[in-house]
Design an enzyme around this catalytic site. Sequence first.
Site, mmCIF file in Angstrom:
data_model
loop_
_atom_site.group_PDB
_atom_site.id
_atom_site.type_symbol
_atom_site.label_atom_id
_atom_site.label_comp_id
_atom_site.label_asym_id
_atom_site.label_seq_id
_atom_site.Cartn_x
_atom_site.Cartn_y
_atom_site.Cartn_z
ATOM 1 N N ASP A 113 79.396 18.555 -68.021
ATOM 2 C CA ASP A 113 79.787 19.609 -68.971
ATOM 3 C C ASP A 113 81.178 19.363 -69.538
ATOM 4 O O ASP A 113 81.416 19.536 -70.729
ATOM 5 C CB ASP A 113 79.769 20.984 -68.287
ATOM 6 C CG ASP A 113 78.332 21.460 -68.080
ATOM 7 O OD1 ASP A 113 77.425 20.829 -68.683
ATOM 8 O OD2 ASP A 113 78.132 22.420 -67.326
ATOM 9 N N GLU A 167 56.500 21.261 -103.957
ATOM 10 C CA GLU A 167 55.666 20.713 -102.881
ATOM 11 C C GLU A 167 54.801 21.814 -102.298
ATOM 12 O O GLU A 167 55.176 22.992 -102.359
ATOM 13 C CB GLU A 167 56.575 20.154 -101.769
ATOM 14 C CG GLU A 167 57.379 18.957 -102.226
ATOM 15 C CD GLU A 167 58.440 18.539 -101.204
ATOM 16 O OE1 GLU A 167 58.565 19.207 -100.154
ATOM 17 O OE2 GLU A 167 59.144 17.569 -101.476
ATOM 18 N N LYS A 207 53.525 24.189 -99.519
ATOM 19 C CA LYS A 207 54.213 24.710 -98.329
ATOM 20 C C LYS A 207 53.200 24.759 -97.188
ATOM 21 O O LYS A 207 52.359 25.656 -97.127
ATOM 22 C CB LYS A 207 54.797 26.088 -98.606
ATOM 23 C CG LYS A 207 55.628 26.605 -97.460
ATOM 24 C CD LYS A 207 56.355 27.867 -97.847
ATOM 25 C CE LYS A 207 57.229 28.360 -96.712
ATOM 26 N NZ LYS A 207 56.580 28.504 -95.429
ATOM 27 N N ASP A 215 51.567 25.282 -93.685
ATOM 28 C CA ASP A 215 51.756 26.335 -92.693
ATOM 29 C C ASP A 215 51.651 25.741 -91.288
ATOM 30 O O ASP A 215 50.590 25.740 -90.677
ATOM 31 C CB ASP A 215 50.692 27.416 -92.925
ATOM 32 C CG ASP A 215 51.079 28.723 -92.280
ATOM 33 O OD1 ASP A 215 52.223 28.825 -91.793
ATOM 34 O OD2 ASP A 215 50.240 29.637 -92.254
ATOM 35 N N TYR A 264 58.759 16.106 -95.317
ATOM 36 C CA TYR A 264 59.188 16.646 -96.610
ATOM 37 C C TYR A 264 60.687 16.516 -96.847
ATOM 38 O O TYR A 264 61.202 17.053 -97.815
ATOM 39 C CB TYR A 264 58.750 18.095 -96.777
ATOM 40 C CG TYR A 264 59.160 19.012 -95.627
ATOM 41 C CD1 TYR A 264 60.501 19.264 -95.335
ATOM 42 C CD2 TYR A 264 58.201 19.642 -94.849
ATOM 43 C CE1 TYR A 264 60.872 20.094 -94.300
ATOM 44 C CE2 TYR A 264 58.559 20.485 -93.803
ATOM 45 C CZ TYR A 264 59.896 20.699 -93.542
ATOM 46 O OH TYR A 264 60.262 21.513 -92.508
ATOM 47 N N LYS A 317 55.974 31.975 -102.358
ATOM 48 C CA LYS A 317 54.830 32.210 -101.475
ATOM 49 C C LYS A 317 53.684 32.859 -102.232
ATOM 50 O O LYS A 317 53.894 33.550 -103.219
ATOM 51 C CB LYS A 317 55.272 33.130 -100.326
ATOM 52 C CG LYS A 317 56.425 32.558 -99.529
ATOM 53 C CD LYS A 317 56.116 32.215 -98.154
ATOM 54 C CE LYS A 317 56.040 33.159 -97.115
ATOM 55 N NZ LYS A 317 56.484 33.114 -95.862
ATOM 56 N N CYS A 369 20.344 42.029 -119.350
ATOM 57 C CA CYS A 369 21.368 43.043 -119.064
ATOM 58 C C CYS A 369 20.824 44.010 -118.012
ATOM 59 O O CYS A 369 19.715 44.541 -118.187
ATOM 60 C CB CYS A 369 21.725 43.785 -120.349
ATOM 61 S SG CYS A 369 22.718 45.250 -120.052
ATOM 62 N N CYS A 400 20.236 47.648 -119.976
ATOM 63 C CA CYS A 400 19.213 47.909 -121.007
ATOM 64 C C CYS A 400 18.095 46.870 -121.007
ATOM 65 O O CYS A 400 17.106 47.023 -121.725
ATOM 66 C CB CYS A 400 19.862 47.962 -122.387
ATOM 67 S SG CYS A 400 20.521 46.369 -122.922
ATOM 68 N N CYS A 447 25.921 41.330 -123.259
ATOM 69 C CA CYS A 447 24.777 42.087 -123.730
ATOM 70 C C CYS A 447 25.206 42.541 -125.127
ATOM 71 O O CYS A 447 26.209 43.227 -125.266
ATOM 72 C CB CYS A 447 24.529 43.292 -122.820
ATOM 73 S SG CYS A 447 23.455 44.503 -123.609
ATOM 74 N N CYS A 501 22.999 49.748 -125.887
ATOM 75 C CA CYS A 501 22.953 49.635 -124.417
ATOM 76 C C CYS A 501 23.646 50.859 -123.787
ATOM 77 O O CYS A 501 24.812 51.137 -124.066
ATOM 78 C CB CYS A 501 23.660 48.348 -123.992
ATOM 79 S SG CYS A 501 23.904 48.222 -122.224
HETATM 80 S S1 IVH Z 1 61.796 22.180 -97.069
HETATM 81 C C1 IVH Z 1 65.833 24.157 -95.112
HETATM 82 N N1 IVH Z 1 59.332 21.658 -97.694
HETATM 83 O O1 IVH Z 1 58.531 26.188 -94.441
HETATM 84 C C2 IVH Z 1 64.402 24.021 -94.919
HETATM 85 N N2 IVH Z 1 59.702 23.190 -95.919
HETATM 86 O O2 IVH Z 1 59.491 28.956 -94.491
HETATM 87 C C3 IVH Z 1 63.889 23.010 -95.853
HETATM 88 N N3 IVH Z 1 57.658 24.036 -94.880
HETATM 89 O O3 IVH Z 1 61.105 25.818 -92.105
HETATM 90 C C4 IVH Z 1 62.463 22.973 -95.715
HETATM 91 N N4 IVH Z 1 56.249 22.924 -96.138
HETATM 92 O O4 IVH Z 1 58.974 24.413 -91.769
HETATM 93 C C5 IVH Z 1 60.135 22.356 -96.883
HETATM 94 N N5 IVH Z 1 57.216 21.082 -98.359
HETATM 95 C C6 IVH Z 1 58.007 21.753 -97.558
HETATM 96 C C7 IVH Z 1 57.498 22.600 -96.545
HETATM 97 C C8 IVH Z 1 58.392 23.311 -95.760
HETATM 98 C C9 IVH Z 1 56.374 23.766 -95.129
HETATM 99 C C10 IVH Z 1 58.147 24.965 -93.858
HETATM 100 C C11 IVH Z 1 59.349 24.477 -93.081
HETATM 101 C C12 IVH Z 1 60.371 25.567 -93.255
HETATM 102 C C13 IVH Z 1 59.509 26.734 -93.599
HETATM 103 C C14 IVH Z 1 60.278 27.830 -94.301
#
Ligand code: IVH
Length: 643
Positions: free
Chosen positions: A18, A94, A96, A98, A203, A289, A384, A387, A402, A407
């Site tokens: 540490d 890009e 997104k 999940d 990404y 989103k 229709c 009618c 129609c 009608c």
């Molecule tokens: S860029 C600073 N690109 O979405 C974070 N994120 O809701 C930069 N995610 O934590 C992230 N697809 O885990 C980026 N094409 C994409 C992504 C992406 C999914 C996720 C990522 C991020 C989360 C945020």
Amino acid sequence: MVDYLMGASAPCSDETYDVLIAKVLKFEAGNPALRDWDSPTTHVIAPSQEAFGTRRHSSPMLSLANAYSGEELDEWEAGLRRLLPNAAPTYRAELKIDGLAVAVHYAQGQLAYAVTRGDGTVGEDVTRNIKTIRGLPHNLAEPLTLEVRGEVYYSLSNFATLNQERERLGEPQFKNPRNAAAGTLRMQDTTEVGQRALNIFLYGLSSPHGLPTHSEAMTWLKVLGLPTEEHARHFESLEQLKQFYEEWKTRRGELDFQIDGIVVKVDELALRDQLGSTSKSPRWAVALKFSAEQASTVLKDLEIGVGRTGVLTPIALLEPVQLAGTTVSRATLHNYDQIGRLHLKLGDVVYLEKGGDIIPKVIGVDIQARATGTRQEILPPKHCPSCGNAVVSLEGEVDLYCVNPLCPHQRAERIRHFVSRRAMDIESLGPALIEQLLGRNLIATFADLYCLEATQLAELDRMAEKSAANVIAAIEASKTRPLDRFIFGLGIRYVGERAARVLARHFKSLDALQEAAVEDLTDINDIGAVTARSLHAFISDDAQWGLVQDALRAGVNPSPIEDGGGAATALTGKAVVITGTLSISRGRWKTMLENAGATVTGSVSKKTGYVLAGANPGSKLDAAERLAVPVIDEDEMTRLLET
Ligand code: IVH
């Protein structure tokens, strides 16, 4: 320093460790340039006490700010422009994914270690499990030292197999691929993790490595053999990018992985540096989103609705599902073209969205969830449902129609529209009463309403003398409704409230409107060619216009529409686009402009009369310059309003 800690052969006590680590942290804070990629401060801390060791991230793993609409995206861009007044950023969009964020480190070309996001500063070391991901190389083509970040996820096909296997073994099912990926990544049994087949998309590259843009960095990663997502695209402006967003909202079901939106990123890495980050998220990126008000459910059957223009709308009958606080069992499918495009069949799992309308819409289909064998073809109707007349498709239109003017369903819908709140506002004439009036042949068209007598109404079910008199009084009161409401009430295809207002302001009387040629109509700002043609067909059709004249003869006398005190202003009939930050709200500007006879529109075209520009006006200013549309500020617009 690194050698001092890592190369020491004799084990040291926790206390000594540490003290030494604290010294290294202090040294690195004062000399960031001398920080080694392999610094012990990024290394496994106390692996023996936890299932997974932890590691400190080389830089915080932040989250993303969220936006849910094109307008919110514009606000994000307005913020960028305030910070970068002289720059012209371009964007990369890009998908997104999940899943779960991880940082993967390569040292001299070899996969060294991988860390989950954790709390953003320190994450769990998941190197062994990450190494089981097939698409992720253990060795790069070149002996490079770099850190890449990305998302670990389950493909939907692997997820389905995993859950089937769990069902077979009597184990609880994973709720969704994201939970399954999180569970798998933290498993102790690496062999089992390997069999479960996780996936990864990268990404981000943590430092620029001399590359000017993120797009080039992503191409470089691909060349190095690292997995990147192939649908990402570069955009010069947000307008085109919004189409990408709309496209993926409906096409998401085609993917073999789940996405919950798109990520919009400033592409120029130098601009990203200038923008920096807040404590939570970078300013150079935003997650756009998909609406939270979405759900998926099974399409059980189809019903056909007949609209006032004769359009046949397929209505989805659904397995009831919770959506934005209500149970939904019906949703509109736009038309049979949409059914064809989605290859939709009964038994499919569909995505629903609740937009501004009360009725939810089907926006996509979950291709992965298709259960073979149980799906049933959907055929467009030949007749229709109201009618029985043969259905027709009109040239250049995707809808089925129609075209029988008699009608019954269409008739009822036309009258319902005419009396609706936003048209003639005859509140006491509800759908049931309209049905009775039509059923007993007391009316056939909206014009007949003005010939009704209280004694006729009093004889109807659930009507008494008093209520009959009230209905007659309400019909009487509607005779002088403003001209735009009357025009809107006619239910002419493509003539909505806004077009009706424009027409009422322009022509001021029904006689003047009837004399208009198609060219007179297309010359008006805000009236497009399709609307002009539809309107012209209506005014030159003796049967249709005959009903308008019947109504006038029966005493209907629409009042002229107010346009800034009645007198024409410099803004009468002009289309105005508002952009940038203004000293009063956009809503107030809109009201003032509309009161002066202008219409406020969203995008700049050659029909735009003025662009009202506040501070940091954005891309609309470029469009105005390109199309030579006058750009004026708030002071100048105030002067125009006063003239
Ligand atoms: S860029 C600073 N690109 O979405 C974070 N994120 O809701 C930069 N995610 O934590 C992230 N697809 O885990 C980026 N094409 C994409 C992504 C992406 C999914 C996720 C990522 C991020 C989360 C945020």
